[in-house]
Structure formats: C-alpha cells, structure tokens
Design a protein around this motif. Structure first.
Motif, PDB file in Angstrom:
ATOM      1  N   LYS A  18       0.837  -1.218   0.000  1.00 17.70           N
ATOM      2  CA  LYS A  18       0.000   0.000   0.000  1.00 17.70           C
ATOM      3  C   LYS A  18       0.868   1.264   0.000  1.00 17.70           C
ATOM      4  CE  LYS A  18      -2.226  -0.659   3.842  1.00 17.70           C
ATOM      5  NZ  LYS A  18      -1.546  -1.835   4.370  1.00 17.70           N
ATOM      6  N   THR A  36      -2.001   6.839   6.943  1.00 17.44           N
ATOM      7  CA  THR A  36      -2.087   7.050   8.397  1.00 17.44           C
ATOM      8  C   THR A  36      -0.815   6.589   9.096  1.00 17.44           C
ATOM      9  OG1 THR A  36      -3.362   5.030   8.487  1.00 17.44           O
ATOM     10  CG2 THR A  36      -4.570   7.075   8.823  1.00 17.44           C
ATOM     11  N   GLY A  37      -0.125   5.584   8.518  1.00 17.11           N
ATOM     12  CA  GLY A  37       1.152   5.164   9.095  1.00 17.11           C
ATOM     13  C   GLY A  37       2.133   6.343   9.061  1.00 17.11           C
ATOM     14  N   ARG A  41       3.858   8.365  12.122  1.00 17.89           N
ATOM     15  CA  ARG A  41       5.331   8.421  12.238  1.00 17.89           C
ATOM     16  C   ARG A  41       5.851   9.856  12.219  1.00 17.89           C
ATOM     17  NH1 ARG A  41       4.697   3.443   9.639  1.00 17.89           N
ATOM     18  NH2 ARG A  41       4.455   4.453   7.616  1.00 17.89           N
ATOM     19  N   PHE A  53       1.319   6.267  20.089  1.00 18.53           N
ATOM     20  CA  PHE A  53       1.590   5.553  18.844  1.00 18.53           C
ATOM     21  C   PHE A  53       2.696   4.520  19.044  1.00 18.53           C
ATOM     22  CE2 PHE A  53       4.372   5.469  14.991  1.00 18.53           C
ATOM     23  CZ  PHE A  53       3.601   4.556  14.293  1.00 18.53           C
ATOM     24  N   SER A  57       2.178   0.593  18.268  1.00 16.09           N
ATOM     25  CA  SER A  57       2.785   0.076  17.034  1.00 16.09           C
ATOM     26  C   SER A  57       3.952  -0.860  17.327  1.00 16.09           C
ATOM     27  CB  SER A  57       3.216   1.214  16.117  1.00 16.09           C
ATOM     28  OG  SER A  57       4.241   1.950  16.709  1.00 16.09           O
ATOM     29  N   GLU A  61       0.092  -3.549  17.385  1.00 19.92           N
ATOM     30  CA  GLU A  61      -1.335  -3.287  17.642  1.00 19.92           C
ATOM     31  C   GLU A  61      -1.767  -1.982  16.991  1.00 19.92           C
ATOM     32  OE1 GLU A  61      -3.347  -5.330  19.260  1.00 19.92           O
ATOM     33  OE2 GLU A  61      -1.807  -6.744  19.894  1.00 19.92           O
ATOM     34  N   VAL A  63      -3.657   1.691  16.973  1.00 15.82           N
ATOM     35  CA  VAL A  63      -3.934   2.808  17.881  1.00 15.82           C
ATOM     36  C   VAL A  63      -5.465   2.859  18.061  1.00 15.82           C
ATOM     37  CG1 VAL A  63      -3.697   5.326  18.126  1.00 15.82           C
ATOM     38  CG2 VAL A  63      -1.891   4.000  16.988  1.00 15.82           C
ATOM     39  N   THR A  68      -7.428   7.826  16.604  1.00 15.62           N
ATOM     40  CA  THR A  68      -6.951   7.747  15.218  1.00 15.62           C
ATOM     41  C   THR A  68      -7.806   8.616  14.300  1.00 15.62           C
ATOM     42  OG1 THR A  68      -6.140   5.506  15.570  1.00 15.62           O
ATOM     43  CG2 THR A  68      -6.556   6.150  13.292  1.00 15.62           C
ATOM     44  N   GLY A  96      -4.520   3.031   4.783  1.00 15.80           N
ATOM     45  CA  GLY A  96      -4.407   2.707   6.211  1.00 15.80           C
ATOM     46  C   GLY A  96      -5.571   3.143   7.073  1.00 15.80           C
ATOM     47  N   ARG A  99      -9.492   1.103   9.370  1.00 15.59           N
ATOM     48  CA  ARG A  99      -8.796  -0.153   9.579  1.00 15.59           C
ATOM     49  C   ARG A  99      -9.528  -1.077  10.565  1.00 15.59           C
ATOM     50  NH1 ARG A  99      -2.576   0.790   8.649  1.00 15.59           N
ATOM     51  NH2 ARG A  99      -1.759  -1.196   9.266  1.00 15.59           N
ATOM     52  N   GLN A 103     -13.858   2.285  13.089  1.00 13.96           N
ATOM     53  CA  GLN A 103     -13.328   3.421  12.306  1.00 13.96           C
ATOM     54  C   GLN A 103     -14.161   3.647  11.049  1.00 13.96           C
ATOM     55  OE1 GLN A 103      -9.116   3.092  11.389  1.00 13.96           O
ATOM     56  NE2 GLN A 103      -8.589   2.732  13.532  1.00 13.96           N
ATOM     57  N   ARG A 134      11.850  -4.404   4.764  1.00 17.31           N
ATOM     58  CA  ARG A 134      11.512  -3.011   5.040  1.00 17.31           C
ATOM     59  C   ARG A 134      12.068  -2.574   6.407  1.00 17.31           C
ATOM     60  NH1 ARG A 134       5.287  -1.322   4.895  1.00 17.31           N
ATOM     61  NH2 ARG A 134       5.207  -2.157   7.007  1.00 17.31           N
ATOM     62  N   ARG A 140      12.105   0.368  11.076  1.00 19.58           N
ATOM     63  CA  ARG A 140      10.785   0.483  11.717  1.00 19.58           C
ATOM     64  C   ARG A 140      10.660  -0.494  12.862  1.00 19.58           C
ATOM     65  NH1 ARG A 140       5.858   1.202   7.587  1.00 19.58           N
ATOM     66  NH2 ARG A 140       4.877   0.090   9.305  1.00 19.58           N
ATOM     67  N   ARG A 152       0.828  -8.421  13.504  1.00 21.00           N
ATOM     68  CA  ARG A 152       0.180  -7.425  12.650  1.00 21.00           C
ATOM     69  C   ARG A 152      -0.666  -8.092  11.570  1.00 21.00           C
ATOM     70  NH1 ARG A 152       2.490  -2.999  10.175  1.00 21.00           N
ATOM     71  NH2 ARG A 152       4.449  -4.031   9.677  1.00 21.00           N
TER      72      ARG A 152
HETATM   73  P1  ADP Z   1       1.352  -1.347   7.560  1.00 18.64           P
HETATM   74  O1  ADP Z   1       0.518  -1.006   6.372  1.00 18.64           O
HETATM   75  O2  ADP Z   1       2.602  -2.029   7.198  1.00 18.64           O
HETATM   76  O3  ADP Z   1       0.576  -2.031   8.637  1.00 18.64           O
HETATM   77  P2  ADP Z   1       1.283   1.403   8.460  1.00 18.64           P
HETATM   78  O4  ADP Z   1       2.416   2.293   8.146  1.00 18.64           O
HETATM   79  O5  ADP Z   1       0.018   1.574   7.701  1.00 18.64           O
HETATM   80  O6  ADP Z   1       1.865  -0.041   8.277  1.00 18.64           O
HETATM   81  O7  ADP Z   1       0.915   1.506  10.012  1.00 18.64           O
HETATM   82  C1  ADP Z   1       1.885   1.404  11.018  1.00 18.64           C
HETATM   83  C2  ADP Z   1       1.235   1.405  12.382  1.00 18.64           C
HETATM   84  O8  ADP Z   1       0.508   2.637  12.559  1.00 18.64           O
HETATM   85  C3  ADP Z   1       0.171   0.319  12.601  1.00 18.64           C
HETATM   86  O9  ADP Z   1       0.716  -0.910  12.998  1.00 18.64           O
HETATM   87  C4  ADP Z   1      -0.674   0.950  13.718  1.00 18.64           C
HETATM   88  O10 ADP Z   1      -0.064   0.838  14.987  1.00 18.64           O
HETATM   89  C5  ADP Z   1      -0.685   2.416  13.320  1.00 18.64           C
HETATM   90  N1  ADP Z   1      -1.847   2.728  12.460  1.00 18.64           N
HETATM   91  C6  ADP Z   1      -1.826   3.098  11.141  1.00 18.64           C
HETATM   92  N2  ADP Z   1      -3.061   3.309  10.675  1.00 18.64           N
HETATM   93  C7  ADP Z   1      -3.902   3.061  11.705  1.00 18.64           C
HETATM   94  C8  ADP Z   1      -5.319   3.085  11.883  1.00 18.64           C
HETATM   95  N3  ADP Z   1      -6.145   3.415  10.881  1.00 18.64           N
HETATM   96  N4  ADP Z   1      -5.813   2.751  13.086  1.00 18.64           N
HETATM   97  C9  ADP Z   1      -5.034   2.447  14.113  1.00 18.64           C
HETATM   98  N5  ADP Z   1      -3.707   2.382  14.038  1.00 18.64           N
HETATM   99  C10 ADP Z   1      -3.121   2.684  12.849  1.00 18.64           C
END
Ligand code: ADP
Length: 206
Positions: A18, A36-37, A41, A53, A57, A61, A63, A68, A96, A99, A103, A134, A140, A152
C-alpha cells in the motif's frame, strides 16, 4: 454530509505494498495520497500522541479508534487549509484508514468512498519477508521482530479485513499485489482512471 471528502481506499495486509503504491499514485497529477502510518510516524516522539503511537505500534497493535480518526480529521483538514491537498481537483487516496469496523462508522461522516482497491497478497511468508526487508531499510520498530510482524498480520485478518464487507461489492476492486511495482501500479491505474474521470467530469480545473 455534503462536504465529505471523496476518496478511494487503498486496502490490503501489511506488506501488500500500500505504501509503495500510494506513493507512486500520489505522484500522478490529480491524486493525493494520505497514509495514516506516515501521519503517525510524523508525530513528535516525545509528545503524548507520539508516545501512544509507539506503545501500540511496537507491539503490532492498532492505535485506538477514536484517537486515530480525530487525529486523521485534523490532519486532512490542515492539509486542505494549507492548500497541500486540493479537494476540488485531487482525488484523495487513503492508505491505512479505516482499519477497523468502528473506524469505518466514524469515517462515514468525513468521507464518501468512491472505490476500494484491495491489494491481494495471499502468500503470508512472502509478506513476512517483505516486512523484514523493510525493517532493515527503514528501521521500523513494528517490522523488526518476526512475532510483531505475525501479530500485525493476525490483527489485519481479525480487525481490518471485515471492513471490506461494509462497502458495496460493485466498488471493491481486487488487484494482485504480487508483481513488480510498475505492473501493480498499471493495474491500479486501470481501476482508478475511470473513477477519477467520473469524479471530475464537470470540473474545468483538472
Ligand atoms: P502497515 O501497512 O505495514 O501495517 P502502516 O504504516 O500503515 O503499516 O501503520 C503502522 C502502524 O501505525 C500500525 O501498525 C498501527 O499501529 C498504526 N496505524 C496506522 N493506521 C492506523 C489506523 N487506521 N488505526 C489504528 N492504528 C493505525
């Protein structure tokens, strides 16, 4: 409900690509990619939210939902205010979020989903391999340990996959995520282009 952002969701398991695809699509004029990741970050690690966060993460898990969605809403609003995201001429590509089913309900007040691109990658071992690669490239914390990565993927199956059932099957498009970035991008654009053309059919600015 009139001023909801029109959006396409980029959907798929961690490691399905993604982020890679979202970044590529975001370079095409008329699309705005929001992850959202990346949003999480970019938080100051020492801030209250930054710590929340990290706590979640680093265990693989999610958030909590309310936090979020509230943060996402402020984030999109700020980018629109500053003219970084131009809703009148750009289609929002959400990576993201939503999720979880909760949400999905909360986001309905802010977004009108025109399509869902489901990046399908059924090979779990390949996903784990991609995520470990990665971890080394991007340092990460959530990809560094195999048990966290596996957690995850479990969270995705349990909490995120059911989100797909919320949307009309006619707007959900499956794209095979196993392939070169260019090949996968080509497939995604084949789906996105008609949605984009339809969305902006009467706009002269695009
Ligand atoms: P990936 O797609 O590899 O899971 P992301 O970069 O999208 O990684 O997300 C990294 C972390 O950010 C997730 O594991 C979670 O802790 C948090 N996160 C991202 N998007 C959300 C969301 N919509 N709801 C809750 N936590 C989120």
């Amino acid at each position: 409900m009139t001023d909801r952002y029109q959006a396409v969701l980029l959907f798929g398991a961690p490691g399905a690509g993604k982020g890679t695809q979202g970044e590529l699509i975001g370079k095409v004029p008329g699309y705005f990619h929001m992850s959202t990741g990346d949003m999480f970050r970019s938080l100051d690690k020492h801030s209250e939210l930054g710590k929340v966060f990290h706590d979640y993460s680093s265990k693989g898990e999610l958030v909590p939902d309310e936090v979020t969605v509230a943060l996402w809403h402020q984030y999109v609003h700020a980018q629109a205010l500053l003219g970084i995201f131009k809703p009148v001429s750009e289609l929002l590509i959400l990576d993201g979020i939503p999720r979880t089913e909760a949400q999905t309900g909360l986001m309905d007040q802010y977004i009108d989903v025109l399509g869902v691109i489901h990046l399908v990658a059924n090979d779990r071992d390949e996903m784990v391999k991609r995520l470990s690669r990665r971890a080394m490239q991007q340092k990460r914390v959530d990809d560094a340990r195999e048990e966290v990565v596996r957690n995850r993927l479990d969270v995705y199956d349990r909490e995120t996959k059911p989100v797909l059932d919320h949307y009309d099957p006619s707007i959900v498009h499956e794209v095979n995520a196993i392939g070169s970035p260019g090949a996968v991008l080509g497939e995604i654009l084949r789906v996105l282009t008609p949605i984009h053309e339809h969305r902006f059919a009467n706009c002269l600015e695009v």
